[in-house]
Design a protein around this motif. Structure first.
Motif, mmCIF file in Angstrom:
data_model
loop_
_atom_site.group_PDB
_atom_site.id
_atom_site.type_symbol
_atom_site.label_atom_id
_atom_site.label_comp_id
_atom_site.label_asym_id
_atom_site.label_seq_id
_atom_site.Cartn_x
_atom_site.Cartn_y
_atom_site.Cartn_z
ATOM 1 N N THR A 232 39.624 46.336 39.595
ATOM 2 C CA THR A 232 38.443 45.700 39.001
ATOM 3 C C THR A 232 38.568 44.191 39.039
ATOM 4 O O THR A 232 37.643 43.472 39.453
ATOM 5 C CB THR A 232 38.271 46.162 37.535
ATOM 6 N N ALA A 233 39.727 43.688 38.599
ATOM 7 C CA ALA A 233 39.959 42.243 38.626
ATOM 8 C C ALA A 233 39.928 41.714 40.055
ATOM 9 O O ALA A 233 39.360 40.646 40.322
ATOM 10 C CB ALA A 233 41.300 41.921 37.972
ATOM 11 N N GLY A 234 40.517 42.469 40.984
ATOM 12 C CA GLY A 234 40.529 42.030 42.375
ATOM 13 C C GLY A 234 39.143 41.961 42.979
ATOM 14 O O GLY A 234 38.816 41.012 43.704
ATOM 15 N N MET A 235 38.299 42.960 42.688
ATOM 16 C CA MET A 235 36.936 42.958 43.236
ATOM 17 C C MET A 235 36.110 41.819 42.647
ATOM 18 O O MET A 235 35.327 41.176 43.365
ATOM 19 C CB MET A 235 36.269 44.314 42.973
ATOM 20 N N GLU A 236 36.280 41.561 41.355
ATOM 21 C CA GLU A 236 35.536 40.451 40.744
ATOM 22 C C GLU A 236 35.971 39.122 41.345
ATOM 23 O O GLU A 236 35.126 38.283 41.693
ATOM 24 C CB GLU A 236 35.747 40.447 39.233
ATOM 25 N N ALA A 237 37.281 38.924 41.506
ATOM 26 C CA ALA A 237 37.777 37.677 42.086
ATOM 27 C C ALA A 237 37.321 37.518 43.529
ATOM 28 O O ALA A 237 36.928 36.423 43.952
ATOM 29 C CB ALA A 237 39.301 37.647 42.003
ATOM 30 N N ALA A 238 37.364 38.628 44.291
ATOM 31 C CA ALA A 238 36.934 38.577 45.689
ATOM 32 C C ALA A 238 35.462 38.209 45.801
ATOM 33 O O ALA A 238 35.066 37.420 46.673
ATOM 34 C CB ALA A 238 37.205 39.917 46.366
ATOM 35 N N TRP A 239 34.637 38.776 44.913
ATOM 36 C CA TRP A 239 33.211 38.455 44.955
ATOM 37 C C TRP A 239 32.962 36.970 44.707
ATOM 38 O O TRP A 239 32.236 36.315 45.455
ATOM 39 C CB TRP A 239 32.443 39.291 43.936
ATOM 40 N N TRP A 249 41.771 32.732 42.476
ATOM 41 C CA TRP A 249 42.935 32.730 41.595
ATOM 42 C C TRP A 249 42.545 32.305 40.184
ATOM 43 O O TRP A 249 43.109 32.804 39.200
ATOM 44 C CB TRP A 249 44.017 31.810 42.156
ATOM 45 N N LEU A 250 41.593 31.397 40.087
ATOM 46 C CA LEU A 250 41.104 30.997 38.770
ATOM 47 C C LEU A 250 40.399 32.168 38.087
ATOM 48 O O LEU A 250 40.550 32.380 36.875
ATOM 49 C CB LEU A 250 40.143 29.808 38.914
ATOM 50 N N VAL A 251 39.644 32.942 38.866
ATOM 51 C CA VAL A 251 38.960 34.112 38.312
ATOM 52 C C VAL A 251 39.977 35.136 37.822
ATOM 53 O O VAL A 251 39.833 35.721 36.745
ATOM 54 C CB VAL A 251 38.022 34.745 39.361
ATOM 55 N N LEU A 252 41.046 35.349 38.604
ATOM 56 C CA LEU A 252 42.090 36.275 38.186
ATOM 57 C C LEU A 252 42.761 35.798 36.901
ATOM 58 O O LEU A 252 43.063 36.593 36.005
ATOM 59 C CB LEU A 252 43.128 36.431 39.294
ATOM 60 N N GLU A 253 42.992 34.500 36.813
ATOM 61 C CA GLU A 253 43.604 33.948 35.604
ATOM 62 C C GLU A 253 42.724 34.208 34.384
ATOM 63 O O GLU A 253 43.223 34.574 33.307
ATOM 64 C CB GLU A 253 43.840 32.448 35.784
ATOM 65 N N VAL A 254 41.421 34.036 34.552
ATOM 66 C CA VAL A 254 40.494 34.293 33.449
ATOM 67 C C VAL A 254 40.505 35.771 33.075
ATOM 68 O O VAL A 254 40.422 36.140 31.901
ATOM 69 C CB VAL A 254 39.070 33.834 33.823
ATOM 70 N N ASN A 255 40.640 36.640 34.090
ATOM 71 C CA ASN A 255 40.655 38.080 33.829
ATOM 72 C C ASN A 255 41.809 38.494 32.932
ATOM 73 O O ASN A 255 41.689 39.438 32.156
ATOM 74 C CB ASN A 255 40.727 38.853 35.153
ATOM 75 N N SER A 257 43.188 36.730 30.616
ATOM 76 C CA SER A 257 43.170 36.051 29.321
ATOM 77 C C SER A 257 41.953 36.550 28.542
ATOM 78 O O SER A 257 41.119 37.268 29.065
ATOM 79 C CB SER A 257 43.088 34.533 29.504
ATOM 80 N N PHE A 258 41.877 36.143 27.292
ATOM 81 C CA PHE A 258 40.750 36.536 26.449
ATOM 82 C C PHE A 258 39.935 35.321 26.024
ATOM 83 O O PHE A 258 39.212 35.375 25.027
ATOM 84 C CB PHE A 258 41.247 37.301 25.215
ATOM 85 N N ASP A 259 40.038 34.231 26.807
ATOM 86 C CA ASP A 259 39.312 33.011 26.459
ATOM 87 C C ASP A 259 37.805 33.238 26.472
ATOM 88 O O ASP A 259 37.072 32.641 25.680
ATOM 89 C CB ASP A 259 39.675 31.878 27.424
ATOM 90 N N LEU A 260 37.336 34.089 27.388
ATOM 91 C CA LEU A 260 35.905 34.400 27.492
ATOM 92 C C LEU A 260 35.618 35.817 26.985
ATOM 93 O O LEU A 260 34.596 36.407 27.341
ATOM 94 C CB LEU A 260 35.440 34.250 28.950
ATOM 95 N N GLY A 261 36.497 36.344 26.156
ATOM 96 C CA GLY A 261 36.330 37.715 25.692
ATOM 97 C C GLY A 261 36.966 38.679 26.683
ATOM 98 O O GLY A 261 37.403 38.291 27.763
ATOM 99 N N PRO A 262 37.022 39.961 26.331
ATOM 100 C CA PRO A 262 37.623 40.942 27.244
ATOM 101 C C PRO A 262 36.815 41.075 28.529
ATOM 102 O O PRO A 262 35.617 41.323 28.491
ATOM 103 C CB PRO A 262 37.620 42.244 26.436
#
Length: 303
Positions: A232-239, A249-255, A257-262
């Motif tokens: 799931t994280a990989g597909m979101e980052a790839a998109w 890589w920034l998207v994966l980092e956010v995934n 963490s809980f800075d923007l919620g789960p």
């Protein structure tokens, strides 16, 4: 004694509604009734917010998005019946799947009809032909329509169970195409499309796993939950990396963490681990089949 008068033939409406509410024995099915109520709940909510002016400055566009979202949600929920059925040892849950699948078709048809209303027939056809993501959505709708038209008991008897099952495996293809269409539609915020993609990754993996009958152990289901969450994280980052040029890589980092919620990753992981725990608890509760040495395989074969 006068002969008893024959009972009147059921109306077309009764023949249509009866399979959606009653079991073959004639008893009212709680599972079917709840599924039917759930199918109409989003439509009732949409009607209410439309009547109260809550759809915003572009109500038809908002309704298009709403109906498309629920079409995909109901499709994924219908595909999730099998793991939920196994997790809760709830064999009659399978009775709700037809209604949920038809709900997906109904909202998809409403989705395309509203699109034609919003754009006009000529422009809508032109847009579908010229835009790849609309072609993808149209193919998904065509698959759902074929599945819906072959969902009656009479058609199942004519086709045979095996041929019908093979055809209805295309529901996974429709779900994949619908999710890709949803990614394109969502553009910048793909939280929910990523969640749908992760759920489908889990459902694909679950389908492969349970083909072994007794293979759905706690360890394997937990591993499937972890792998599906990572996918799931990989597909979101790839998109984001391909469609928006955002650093993946920034998207994966956010995934992680809980800075923007789960993020969707965590919802897929939580759902998968819940199914693993419930399935393991059910396997411990139920005695193994003495004659075969295998756990109860009910529900392991489904669309």
């Amino acid at each position: 004694m006068p002969a008893a008068s024959p009972s009147p033939a059921p109306s077309a409406f009764a023949r249509l509604v009866r399979p959606l509410l009653f079991e073959r024995s004639g008893a009212l099915s709680t599972e079917k009734a709840v599924a039917l109520a759930l199918a109409f709940a989003p439509l009732a909510y949409l009607s209410w917010i439309a009547a109260s002016g809550g759809l915003g400055a572009r109500p038809v566009s908002a309704a298009i998005h709403f109906t498309g979202l629920w079409a995909l949600r109901f499709l994924v929920i219908s595909l999730a019946v099998t793991p939920l059925r196994r997790a809760f040892s709830w064999n009659k849950l399978i009775l709700a799947r037809r209604t949920l699948g038809l709900a997906a078709l109904g909202y998809a048809l409403l989705h395309i009809c509203l699109f034609f209303v919003d754009q006009g027939a000529a422009r809508a056809v032109q847009e579908i032909v010229l835009r790849v993501y609309l072609v993808i959505g149209a193919v998904a709708l065509a698959i759902l329509l074929a599945l819906g038209l072959t969902s009656t008991n009479a058609v199942i008897r004519r086709m045979g169970a095996q041929n019908w099952q093979r055809l209805h495996r295309l529901a996974y293809g429709a779900a994949v195409l619908g999710t890709v269409h949803f990614f394109f539609q969502s553009k910048l915020d793909v939280t929910e499309p990523a969640l749908m993609a992760g759920a489908l990754a889990y459902l694909f993996g679950f389908r492969l796993l349970v083909r072994g009958g007794d293979a759905a152990t706690l360890a394997r289901l937990a591993l499937l939950a972890v792998l599906s969450a990572l996918a799931t994280a990989g597909m979101e980052a790839a998109w984001y990396g391909v469609a928006t040029r955002v650093d993946p890589w920034l998207v994966l980092e956010v995934n992680f963490s809980f800075d923007l919620g789960p993020r969707p990753l965590w919802w897929v992981l939580a759902g998968g681990l819940a199914v693993a725990a419930l399935t393991a608890a059910e396997q411990r509760r139920r005695p193994r089949n003495c004659s075969t040495g295998r756990a109860d395989p009910s529900g392991s074969r489904a669309r």
